[in-house]
Design an enzyme around this catalytic site. Structure first.
Site: not given
Length: 342
Positions: A257, A286, A304
């Site tokens: 994360r 993000e 990601h």
């Protein structure tokens, strides 16, 4: 001991043959969506846009089951405003740190996830970063594409071998263990930090040594990789002080994360060459990525994609379906998130 309301299956009364009203917040695998359409009264996200807060609120007022993902922040306010019919949050993905679990349980809403599906996918991608950053693979690929490569030379594009280096793993759950298993094959010396020490037999199998002092692990490691969940305790766990403990030749890998790392402190250390480089698959805001990171050559940046395999995403979707079916049939879902998940 009687179970709490939130630990028991909870569902709206329904007639035999009726179907649960399900809203899915992101586009899923075609086979998964097709099966959902067969089984449920489902609304799919055809264009795969990220739901706004207003769209989430509207969906939560109009369904029995919401299928959210990591892009959907379901805080206490949204959950408090949900309709009475909402009884299941069937999360697509293992992490549920984007959901206020306490608020959901207070409303009697069941939460499920899809654990274990993406372990190997994320571990494979993490190993790719562990290899690519020290060996400057992304930088070399850009050099070839630019047309500026002048050919092989003894001193050209030198990087660092990883064999014999110390890999510090922060968080030794499923993914951390899978990374350790892979890293052992590359000759890395594995040291890990975790809330709880692993059984000795598992340590021996993985060739991993427990380090209870996170600062000591950071100071002694050549490569540090993060695999802990996002929580109040882990937010900013790699802060400016701990980045300052890293060797100047060390690399930081983050596929967990973005919020685990103080991004500003990391960028400052990278710009000043106080650490050797970083490999990042996740970011605190993000899909925004700090422009300063984009300008750095000693960083590998991925969008990601740790869990982005056809196989994994389809299996996760079918787990979501199974959880919904178990719940609607009056049984406890197989992947119910229980108290003390974090």
């Amino acid at each position: 001991m009687p179970s709490s309301p939130a630990s028991r299956p909870s569902q709206p009364p329904h007639e035999p043959g009726s179907r649960p009203r399900v809203i899915v917040t992101r586009k899923l695998a075609p086979a998964v969506e097709a099966r959902m359409a067969e089984l449920f009264d489902v609304t799919l996200n055809v264009d795969d846009h990220a739901f706004t807060r207003d769209e989430l609120a509207a969906a939560m007022a109009d369904c029995d089951v919401l299928v959210p993902t990591v892009t959907d922040v379901l805080d206490a306010e949204l959950i408090a405003g949900a309709g009475d019919r909402l009884k299941l949050l069937a999360n697509f993905g293992a992490g549920v740190d984007h959901i206020d679990l306490k608020a959901a349980r207070a409303r009697g809403i069941i939460i499920t996830n899809t654990p274990g599906v993406f372990t190997d996918d994320t571990a494979d991608m993490t190993m790719a970063l562990i290899l690519s950053v020290p060996r400057r693979l992304a930088e070399g690929e850009k050099l070839v594409r630019s047309g500026q490569w002048e050919g092989w030379s003894p001193s050209g594009m030198l990087g660092h071998r990883i064999g014999g280096k110390q890999l510090g793993i922060v968080g030794m759950g499923r993914i951390g263990q899978a990374v350790a298993h892979r890293a052992r094959g590359f000759g890395l010396n594995i040291v890990y930090h975790n809330r709880r020490r692993l059984p000795e037999s598992l340590e021996q199998m993985l060739g991993a040594t427990f380090e209870p002092d996170l600062d000591a692990l950071i100071a002694g490691s050549d490569i540090i990789t993060l695999h802990c969940p996002r929580s109040p305790e882990t937010r900013g766990i790699i802060d400016a002080r701990r980045i300052g403990l890293m060797k100047s030749s060390a690399y930081l890998i983050n596929s967990a994360r973005g919020e685990l790392v103080d991004e500003a402190a990391l960028i400052e250390a990278l710009e000043a060459s106080r650490i050797a480089g970083a490999g990042l698959d996740v970011y605190p805001r993000e899909p925004q990525v700090d422009a300063r990171l984009l300008a750095l050559k000693n960083v590998v940046l991925l969008p990601h994609v740790g869990s982005a395999t056809f196989e994994g995403r389809e299996v996760a979707g079918h787990k979501v379906i199974a959880n919904i079916r178990f719940w609607f049939d009056g049984h406890r879902p197989p992947d119910q998130v229980l108290e003390g998940w974090m």
